[in-house]
Design a protein around this motif. Structure first.
Motif, PDB file in Angstrom:
ATOM      1  N   ILE A 114     -26.887  27.866 -12.019  1.00 55.20           N
ATOM      2  CA  ILE A 114     -26.271  29.172 -11.789  1.00 55.20           C
ATOM      3  C   ILE A 114     -25.945  29.835 -13.124  1.00 55.20           C
ATOM      4  CG2 ILE A 114     -24.331  30.391 -10.744  1.00 55.20           C
ATOM      5  CD1 ILE A 114     -24.057  28.080  -8.779  1.00 55.20           C
ATOM      6  N   ARG A 115     -26.372  31.075 -13.267  1.00 53.06           N
ATOM      7  CA  ARG A 115     -26.044  31.854 -14.465  1.00 53.06           C
ATOM      8  C   ARG A 115     -25.177  33.056 -14.101  1.00 53.06           C
ATOM      9  NH1 ARG A 115     -28.508  30.538 -19.138  1.00 53.06           N
ATOM     10  NH2 ARG A 115     -30.319  29.147 -19.052  1.00 53.06           N
ATOM     11  N   ASN A 116     -24.317  33.459 -15.057  1.00 56.57           N
ATOM     12  CA  ASN A 116     -23.516  34.665 -14.858  1.00 56.57           C
ATOM     13  C   ASN A 116     -24.199  35.844 -15.533  1.00 56.57           C
ATOM     14  OD1 ASN A 116     -23.005  34.395 -17.595  1.00 56.57           O
ATOM     15  ND2 ASN A 116     -20.887  33.721 -17.346  1.00 56.57           N
ATOM     16  N   ARG A 117     -23.517  36.972 -15.580  1.00 58.19           N
ATOM     17  CA  ARG A 117     -24.140  38.193 -16.104  1.00 58.19           C
ATOM     18  C   ARG A 117     -24.437  38.102 -17.598  1.00 58.19           C
ATOM     19  NH1 ARG A 117     -20.594  39.506 -12.162  1.00 58.19           N
ATOM     20  NH2 ARG A 117     -21.292  40.937 -10.517  1.00 58.19           N
ATOM     21  N   ARG A 118     -23.729  37.230 -18.308  1.00 59.00           N
ATOM     22  CA  ARG A 118     -23.974  37.049 -19.745  1.00 59.00           C
ATOM     23  C   ARG A 118     -25.097  36.054 -20.011  1.00 59.00           C
ATOM     24  NH1 ARG A 118     -18.918  35.384 -19.461  1.00 59.00           N
ATOM     25  NH2 ARG A 118     -19.488  33.500 -20.616  1.00 59.00           N
ATOM     26  N   ALA A 202     -30.350  30.251  -9.779  1.00 58.21           N
ATOM     27  CA  ALA A 202     -29.460  31.143  -9.035  1.00 58.21           C
ATOM     28  C   ALA A 202     -28.667  31.998 -10.014  1.00 58.21           C
ATOM     29  CB  ALA A 202     -28.512  30.333  -8.148  1.00 58.21           C
ATOM     30  N   GLU A 203     -28.068  33.083  -9.492  1.00 59.44           N
ATOM     31  CA  GLU A 203     -27.246  33.957 -10.320  1.00 59.44           C
ATOM     32  C   GLU A 203     -26.028  34.424  -9.531  1.00 59.44           C
ATOM     33  OE1 GLU A 203     -29.998  37.018 -11.348  1.00 59.44           O
ATOM     34  OE2 GLU A 203     -29.815  38.074  -9.434  1.00 59.44           O
ATOM     35  N   VAL A 204     -24.930  34.625 -10.252  1.00 56.78           N
ATOM     36  CA  VAL A 204     -23.680  35.052  -9.627  1.00 56.78           C
ATOM     37  C   VAL A 204     -23.781  36.525  -9.236  1.00 56.78           C
ATOM     38  CG1 VAL A 204     -21.236  35.507 -10.041  1.00 56.78           C
ATOM     39  CG2 VAL A 204     -22.251  33.356 -10.794  1.00 56.78           C
ATOM     40  N   GLU A 239     -16.848  24.984 -15.834  1.00 56.62           N
ATOM     41  CA  GLU A 239     -16.777  25.842 -17.013  1.00 56.62           C
ATOM     42  C   GLU A 239     -18.167  26.429 -17.272  1.00 56.62           C
ATOM     43  OE1 GLU A 239     -17.326  22.840 -20.769  1.00 56.62           O
ATOM     44  OE2 GLU A 239     -15.336  22.937 -19.845  1.00 56.62           O
ATOM     45  N   TRP A 240     -18.176  27.501 -18.049  1.00 56.06           N
ATOM     46  CA  TRP A 240     -19.427  28.167 -18.387  1.00 56.06           C
ATOM     47  C   TRP A 240     -19.908  27.690 -19.755  1.00 56.06           C
ATOM     48  CZ3 TRP A 240     -21.985  30.768 -14.788  1.00 56.06           C
ATOM     49  CH2 TRP A 240     -21.264  31.263 -13.699  1.00 56.06           C
ATOM     50  N   VAL A 241     -21.186  27.417 -19.868  1.00 55.56           N
ATOM     51  CA  VAL A 241     -21.771  26.900 -21.104  1.00 55.56           C
ATOM     52  C   VAL A 241     -22.826  27.881 -21.585  1.00 55.56           C
ATOM     53  CG1 VAL A 241     -23.045  24.990 -22.154  1.00 55.56           C
ATOM     54  CG2 VAL A 241     -21.362  24.523 -20.359  1.00 55.56           C
ATOM     55  N   ASN A 242     -22.705  28.295 -22.853  1.00 54.58           N
ATOM     56  CA  ASN A 242     -23.703  29.184 -23.435  1.00 54.58           C
ATOM     57  C   ASN A 242     -24.965  28.405 -23.789  1.00 54.58           C
ATOM     58  OD1 ASN A 242     -22.025  31.501 -23.355  1.00 54.58           O
ATOM     59  ND2 ASN A 242     -20.974  30.791 -25.209  1.00 54.58           N
ATOM     60  N   ASP A 243     -26.068  29.116 -23.932  1.00 49.85           N
ATOM     61  CA  ASP A 243     -27.325  28.447 -24.256  1.00 49.85           C
ATOM     62  C   ASP A 243     -27.240  27.695 -25.573  1.00 49.85           C
ATOM     63  OD1 ASP A 243     -28.750  29.080 -21.989  1.00 49.85           O
ATOM     64  OD2 ASP A 243     -29.472  30.974 -22.780  1.00 49.85           O
ATOM     65  N   ASP A 244     -26.517  28.240 -26.549  1.00 46.37           N
ATOM     66  CA  ASP A 244     -26.374  27.546 -27.827  1.00 46.37           C
ATOM     67  C   ASP A 244     -25.660  26.216 -27.641  1.00 46.37           C
ATOM     68  OD1 ASP A 244     -27.635  29.589 -29.089  1.00 46.37           O
ATOM     69  OD2 ASP A 244     -25.790  30.549 -29.806  1.00 46.37           O
ATOM     70  N   ASP A 245     -24.627  26.227 -26.779  1.00 48.18           N
ATOM     71  CA  ASP A 245     -23.907  24.980 -26.496  1.00 48.18           C
ATOM     72  C   ASP A 245     -24.789  24.031 -25.701  1.00 48.18           C
ATOM     73  OD1 ASP A 245     -21.675  26.042 -27.746  1.00 48.18           O
ATOM     74  OD2 ASP A 245     -20.925  26.904 -25.870  1.00 48.18           O
ATOM     75  N   GLU A 246     -25.566  24.576 -24.774  1.00 54.85           N
ATOM     76  CA  GLU A 246     -26.406  23.746 -23.913  1.00 54.85           C
ATOM     77  C   GLU A 246     -27.465  23.000 -24.698  1.00 54.85           C
ATOM     78  OE1 GLU A 246     -27.296  24.920 -19.612  1.00 54.85           O
ATOM     79  OE2 GLU A 246     -27.252  26.797 -20.739  1.00 54.85           O
ATOM     80  N   SER A 247     -27.984  23.621 -25.785  1.00 54.12           N
ATOM     81  CA  SER A 247     -29.028  22.951 -26.538  1.00 54.12           C
ATOM     82  C   SER A 247     -28.528  21.642 -27.114  1.00 54.12           C
ATOM     83  CB  SER A 247     -29.527  23.863 -27.665  1.00 54.12           C
ATOM     84  OG  SER A 247     -28.481  24.155 -28.573  1.00 54.12           O
ATOM     85  N   GLU A 248     -27.233  21.579 -27.422  1.00 52.16           N
ATOM     86  CA  GLU A 248     -26.655  20.365 -27.971  1.00 52.16           C
ATOM     87  C   GLU A 248     -26.489  19.299 -26.903  1.00 52.16           C
ATOM     88  OE1 GLU A 248     -22.572  18.982 -30.309  1.00 52.16           O
ATOM     89  OE2 GLU A 248     -23.010  21.099 -29.954  1.00 52.16           O
ATOM     90  N   HIS A 249     -26.235  19.723 -25.661  1.00 48.99           N
ATOM     91  CA  HIS A 249     -25.954  18.785 -24.582  1.00 48.99           C
ATOM     92  C   HIS A 249     -27.042  18.809 -23.520  1.00 48.99           C
ATOM     93  CE1 HIS A 249     -21.923  18.238 -26.195  1.00 48.99           C
ATOM     94  NE2 HIS A 249     -21.784  19.546 -26.225  1.00 48.99           N
ATOM     95  N   ASN A 250     -28.227  19.284 -23.858  1.00 52.86           N
ATOM     96  CA  ASN A 250     -29.258  19.515 -22.853  1.00 52.86           C
ATOM     97  C   ASN A 250     -29.586  18.270 -22.047  1.00 52.86           C
ATOM     98  OD1 ASN A 250     -31.375  21.215 -21.638  1.00 52.86           O
ATOM     99  ND2 ASN A 250     -32.770  19.785 -22.642  1.00 52.86           N
ATOM    100  N   HIS A 251     -29.706  17.132 -22.715  1.00 53.68           N
ATOM    101  CA  HIS A 251     -30.075  15.919 -21.984  1.00 53.68           C
ATOM    102  C   HIS A 251     -28.994  15.522 -20.996  1.00 53.68           C
ATOM    103  CE1 HIS A 251     -31.795  12.003 -21.131  1.00 53.68           C
ATOM    104  NE2 HIS A 251     -30.612  11.477 -21.377  1.00 53.68           N
ATOM    105  N   ASN A 252     -27.725  15.633 -21.415  1.00 54.07           N
ATOM    106  CA  ASN A 252     -26.632  15.252 -20.517  1.00 54.07           C
ATOM    107  C   ASN A 252     -26.596  16.140 -19.288  1.00 54.07           C
ATOM    108  OD1 ASN A 252     -25.774  13.187 -22.166  1.00 54.07           O
ATOM    109  ND2 ASN A 252     -24.300  14.478 -23.267  1.00 54.07           N
ATOM    110  N   VAL A 253     -26.748  17.440 -19.484  1.00 54.84           N
ATOM    111  CA  VAL A 253     -26.689  18.360 -18.351  1.00 54.84           C
ATOM    112  C   VAL A 253     -27.860  18.137 -17.415  1.00 54.84           C
ATOM    113  CG1 VAL A 253     -26.769  20.792 -17.706  1.00 54.84           C
ATOM    114  CG2 VAL A 253     -25.381  20.076 -19.647  1.00 54.84           C
ATOM    115  N   ALA A 254     -29.038  17.897 -17.965  1.00 55.04           N
ATOM    116  CA  ALA A 254     -30.230  17.735 -17.136  1.00 55.04           C
ATOM    117  C   ALA A 254     -30.157  16.489 -16.292  1.00 55.04           C
ATOM    118  CB  ALA A 254     -31.462  17.694 -18.034  1.00 55.04           C
TER     119      ALA A 254
END
Length: 261
Positions: A114-118, A202-204, A239-254
């Motif tokens: 799920i992504r928000n408007r940002r 999905a999107e909000v 919580e909301w995670v930005n793409d920059d933050d996600e790149s650091e934790h990509n494996h964990n989130v996936a």
């Protein structure tokens, strides 16, 4: 109310989308499991158990010593009763492979991105369980075990209703493919799990906080689980995670959608 939009995912049309409102999802058999590549097929027919005791008798000689004793007592684990109810409801299946390990738990999971408007992505960080324990969730995207005959989109819409609440309006864009992962279950230590992870985008639209951390009440636990003493989820922490933050934790989130199921 949740809306859906028909889009063709990157799975070459293998995972059908629906244009129906997700509040009235098409529950007819969709063949979502059968549509996956042949390598996803379980190694044997699923096993059935009439009682919790029969399930325990089957598992005890096939699991490491003390494994069953840790279920429901070690942090983040569920009980034997939880597994029995999952099997009874069709949320998962047990199979006997032709070679070790001695038993495999097979689960189809819809992971809803799920992504928000940002453009930030929603992830779950913790859950409050009915026994008062807090269980870490990765972080990981909104995830839900699929029911027999349920499409990934329908499972994703159901996950939104049950975990984000009736006021949340989230547009389901479509399924984006699936992959298989195998690892020892966190919920049931000692039991190997095979997860077929169906990604759903999905999107909000409305009804979900789009800044900072927030929490929601679980609305999807069935009455049987609540009254028979099974461990259930009471609250979700997001919580909301930005793409920059996600790149650091990509494996964990996936992978977290599989690890914590």
């Amino acid at each position: 109310m949740f809306t859906t939009r028909r889009e063709r995912g990157d799975g070459g049309g293998k995972f059908p989308t629906t244009s129906r409102c997700s509040c009235d999802c098409d529950r007819s058999p969709c063949g979502a499991a059968a549509a996956a590549p042949r390598s996803y097929a379980p190694p044997s027919p699923p096993l059935a158990f009439p009682t919790v005791d029969s399930l325990a008798a089957f598992l005890r000689p096939r699991l490491p010593p003390q494994a069953l004793a840790s279920w429901g007592t070690a942090p983040g684990t569920k009980t034997l009763l939880n597994l029995f109810l999952e099997l009874s409801h069709g949320d998962c299946a047990l199979h006997l492979p032709s070679a070790p390990p001695h038993v495999v738990r097979a689960v189809h999971v819809a992971t809803v991105r799920i992504r928000n408007r940002r453009g930030a992505r929603l992830v779950e960080t913790r859950q409050l369980l009915s026994d008062g324990r807090l269980r870490s969730r990765g972080p990981r995207p909104l995830s839900e075990k699929m029911r027999p005959g349920e499409t990934p989109e329908a499972a994703g819409a159901r996950a939104v209703r049950e975990e984000l609440g009736d006021r949340a309006r989230v547009r389901i864009l479509g399924a984006a493919g699936a992959r298989v992962e195998e690892r020892e279950s966190v919920s049931y230590p000692g039991l190997l799990a095979r997860y077929v992870l169906h990604a759903v985008d999905a999107e909000v639209v409305d009804g979900v906080p789009e800044d900072g951390a927030f929490e929601t009440e679980e609305a999807g636990e069935d009455e049987e689980a609540l009254h028979c003493g099974a461990i259930t989820v009471k609250r979700h922490f997001w919580e909301w995670v930005n793409d920059d933050d996600e790149s650091e934790h990509n494996h964990n989130v996936a992978a977290a959608g599989a690890r914590a199921q």
